[in-house]
Write a protein that holds these residues in place. Structure first.
Motif: not given
Ligand SMILES: C[S@@+](CC[C@H](N)C(=O)[O-])C[C@H]1O[C@@H](n2cnc3c(N)ncnc32)[C@H](O)[C@@H]1O
Length: 270
Positions: A17, A70-73, A77, A108, A110, A114, A140, A196-198, A214-216
């Motif tokens: 990841s 970490t899936n915080e969203s 945002r 990403a 989550s 978003e 994600d 999808q894996n970045l 954002r935020n990944v």
């Protein structure tokens, strides 16, 4: 957990990841992976590591990877990128002669806050963008967050984090007998969710005008961030928009992007 197990898991997670773990995250690894260990009949993370080493099943490897994300969203945002999208980005595209469609990627996504925030921005501007077609792809690595995103159901707590009351009433319906709210069908159908894996080949996704990633990247090390930035660049046209988190810096070793001075976290492809 011993240093050897920690090293093994760090290497595994980095490869699968991009997650860069430092020694002080040992406690986090232990607490997030213990439930995975128990589910597979292991009484500790040490036994889970032995199991993975002896029988590296894809199912367990995916569960380990997902457990460490970490899936915080939250909705809208940081506010500014979404205001900027409505007030500057959309009018800019509207002014391009002959252009009447946009492809936007939430890279990403989550649990969906978003991409639904992007969709609400587009709907709010619909009158000014009559006849425009939009495609929002949201991806994600973690299947469990994608399932939640597709369902579009949010608790009162999640709703209160960033969603203005007028938007809540317009685009969500309260779930009967609960305090949860579900995104209305017209909002849900605007977003196309995929896994999808970045770190993997991104070309099947096609090209985009705007990418929200954002935020990944903050969870990756510098080399991985630079590599992903290079891959994202290939999916954008000249001038294409890349929105990162407001506190994220782009590692752009090949100097492909220019930082916007109008919106923090926004980069444009040169
Ligand atoms: C903190 S959330 C960010 C959500 C949203 N973009 C935002 O800013 O609110 C980070 C997300 O990145 C996802 N993620 C982590 N590594 C990934 C990878 N290699 N490829 C795709 N998604 C990844 C996680 O599963 C998680 O849902």
């Amino acid at each position: 957990m011993q240093a050897a197990e920690f090293q093994f898991l760090s290497g595994l997670l980095k490869k699968r990841s991009g997650l860069a773990l430092t020694e002080e995250k040992q406690y986090l690894v232990e607490s997030r992976l213990l439930p995975v260990a128990r589910k597979h009949g292991c009484d500790s993370v040490i036994s889970l590591v032995s199991l993975i080493k002896s029988k590296p099943k894809e199912e367990i490897l995916n569960e380990v990877t997902e457990a460490m994300t970490t899936n915080e969203s939250l909705f809208f945002r940081d506010t500014k990128p979404f205001d900027y999208l409505r007030q500057a980005t959309l009018p800019e595209y509207k002014a391009i002669p002959g252009k009447n469609s946009l492809r936007i990627w939430s890279a990403a996504c989550s649990t969906g806050q978003e991409p639904y925030s992007i969709a609400m921005c587009l709907l709010e501007e619909a009158a000014k963008m009559a006849g425009w077609r939009y495609e929002i792809i949201a991806t994600d690595l973690a299947v469990k967050v994608l399932d939640r995103a597709k369902e579009g159901v949010y608790s009162q707590f999640e709703i209160q984090r960033g969603l203005p009351i007028q938007m809540l009433i317009k685009y969500f319906t309260q779930q009967p007998g609960t305090t949860s709210w579900q995104a209305k069908e017209n909002l849900r159908t605007m977003v196309n969710y995929r896994m999808q894996n970045l770190l993997e080949d991104l070309s099947p996704l096609g090209k985009f005008d705007i990418i929200f990633c954002r935020n990944v990247l903050i969870y990756f090390d510098e080399d991985t961030r630079a590599m992903v930035a290079g891959h994202l660049a290939r999916l954008l046209p000249r001038g294409g928009h890349l929105f990162l988190g407001s506190t994220e810096m782009l590692i752009d070793r090949t100097n492909l992007f220019t930082a916007s001075d109008q919106c923090r976290g926004l980069y444009r492809l040169k």
